[in-house]
Design a protein around this motif. Sequence first.
Motif, short mmCIF file in Angstrom:
data_model
loop_
_atom_site.label_atom_id
_atom_site.label_comp_id
_atom_site.label_asym_id
_atom_site.label_seq_id
_atom_site.Cartn_x
_atom_site.Cartn_y
_atom_site.Cartn_z
N SER A 69 75.52 40.99 43.15
CA SER A 69 75.98 41.77 44.30
C SER A 69 77.28 42.51 43.94
CB SER A 69 76.23 40.85 45.50
OG SER A 69 76.73 41.59 46.58
N LYS A 70 77.38 43.78 44.36
CA LYS A 70 78.51 44.62 43.97
C LYS A 70 79.48 44.89 45.13
CE LYS A 70 75.89 46.90 40.33
NZ LYS A 70 75.37 48.20 39.83
N SER A 71 79.08 44.39 46.35
CA SER A 71 79.97 44.64 47.47
C SER A 71 79.91 43.47 48.45
CB SER A 71 79.60 45.94 48.20
OG SER A 71 78.37 45.78 48.86
N GLU A 72 80.98 43.34 49.20
CA GLU A 72 81.04 42.28 50.20
C GLU A 72 79.99 42.49 51.28
OE1 GLU A 72 84.23 40.46 53.44
OE2 GLU A 72 84.95 41.71 51.81
N GLU A 73 79.81 43.74 51.66
CA GLU A 73 78.83 44.07 52.69
C GLU A 73 77.43 43.66 52.26
OE1 GLU A 73 77.19 47.91 55.21
OE2 GLU A 73 78.92 48.16 53.87
N GLU A 74 77.09 43.95 51.00
CA GLU A 74 75.79 43.59 50.46
C GLU A 74 75.64 42.07 50.41
OE1 GLU A 74 72.99 44.26 46.48
OE2 GLU A 74 75.05 45.02 46.51
N THR A 75 76.68 41.38 50.05
CA THR A 75 76.63 39.91 49.97
C THR A 75 76.39 39.31 51.34
OG1 THR A 75 78.13 39.87 48.07
CG2 THR A 75 77.95 37.85 49.37
N SER A 77 75.01 40.71 53.90
CA SER A 77 73.64 41.05 54.31
C SER A 77 72.62 40.11 53.68
CB SER A 77 73.34 42.50 53.94
OG SER A 77 72.01 42.82 54.24
#
Length: 395
Positions: A69-75, A77
């Motif tokens: 994962s490359k972003s907090e938002e993606e994590t 989600s």
Amino acid sequence: MKLKIFFVIYAFVTNICPVTFCQTGEASIRNKVLEDIVKESSDTNSKLEKKIGELDQKIKDIDDALLSSKSEEETISKLRERIKILEEKEQAQRNQELSIYTANYQTAVINLVSMEKEIRPLELFAASRDFYDELNEVSNPMSYDGYKDWFTIFKKFVNEKKDKDATLEVTSKILNTVGDFTGSIGITGALSECLFDSIGKFIESLGSRDKKLRKQSVEMFNLTMILSQYANDKNLIESEWSTIETELSELKEVQKKNIAETLKSLSIDKNDFDQKFLQETNAIKSLNYLNKIKDLAKGKVESERKNNIDSWKDNIYLDMQTVQSLKIRFGQNTTHIFSNLKKYQDLVNKYKKDTSIGVKVISLEGKLSRLEKAFDQTFNPQKYISDASRMYKIY
């Protein structure tokens, strides 16, 4: 008259098969419902296993994605998605557990209500007296050539001499009380001892003046002694039936109590159950009624889980264990019956070569063999116990 709970099976020997006794059709109906329960549960379990496997794979894929994962938002989600899938998996596992308990409870209920038709044949074993009558006929001295006429002479001697001899007086009183000896009375215990002493006195009184009567009396004395021993051995076997009857009676009471409680818990009217299942002779109607009970049992499990979230499995499991215990006890009872039947073969083997009663004893052998075979084929006690111990499925 003591109940001999097995002799209706003689119906098999004579190729008579009362509707209430033939279990093949009843067993087929029950087994059809039980097979449907297993199939339905197996199909449901397979679908849920597949779904759980797919959800496990989705969780694995998410876990792999989280590593890159490359972003907090993606994590966040992905974690939300993972929680949702875990909830789906937990629900699938609960449904799987429910399916297993449902199937096992349905199996318990169907077996319980069907036991009424399994126990009934054992209670009907008193309906045929043929084999028992033949057993008694062997021990009836009056059925042997010459005994009745000889006994009349002996009885006359007893009555004439009783005032001068205490043994003969007692013998006379016994004979006047019970009449002529028959298989239903039996020459055993103190009665036989007194009778033997009196016959001995009668033979001694003959001396050498009547060699023919003396010879006949010795033969009748020997016959009487053999019949006394035979009657005693037979009575030892038959005394065991009272224990078997008690076992069956206790089993019947427990079974009736559990059926009443189960029907009440399923909101089934007892009269309706009696009329539409126990008394029903139409196979299709019986099958439909069992299927109705099966569906009500399923609803009972679902209701228990919904209303008793903490203890529903305990309640269902207790009912399952109760039925299994009843089935095993029924199998043990039929095993006890079969074991006692086997003792009659020992009785036959012991006396079939005797010169006095052997011919009559041998006539019992074929019928006894068919009796044992018919009983084993109908109830098969060992298989019954084995099946009862494995009646529930574990997936």
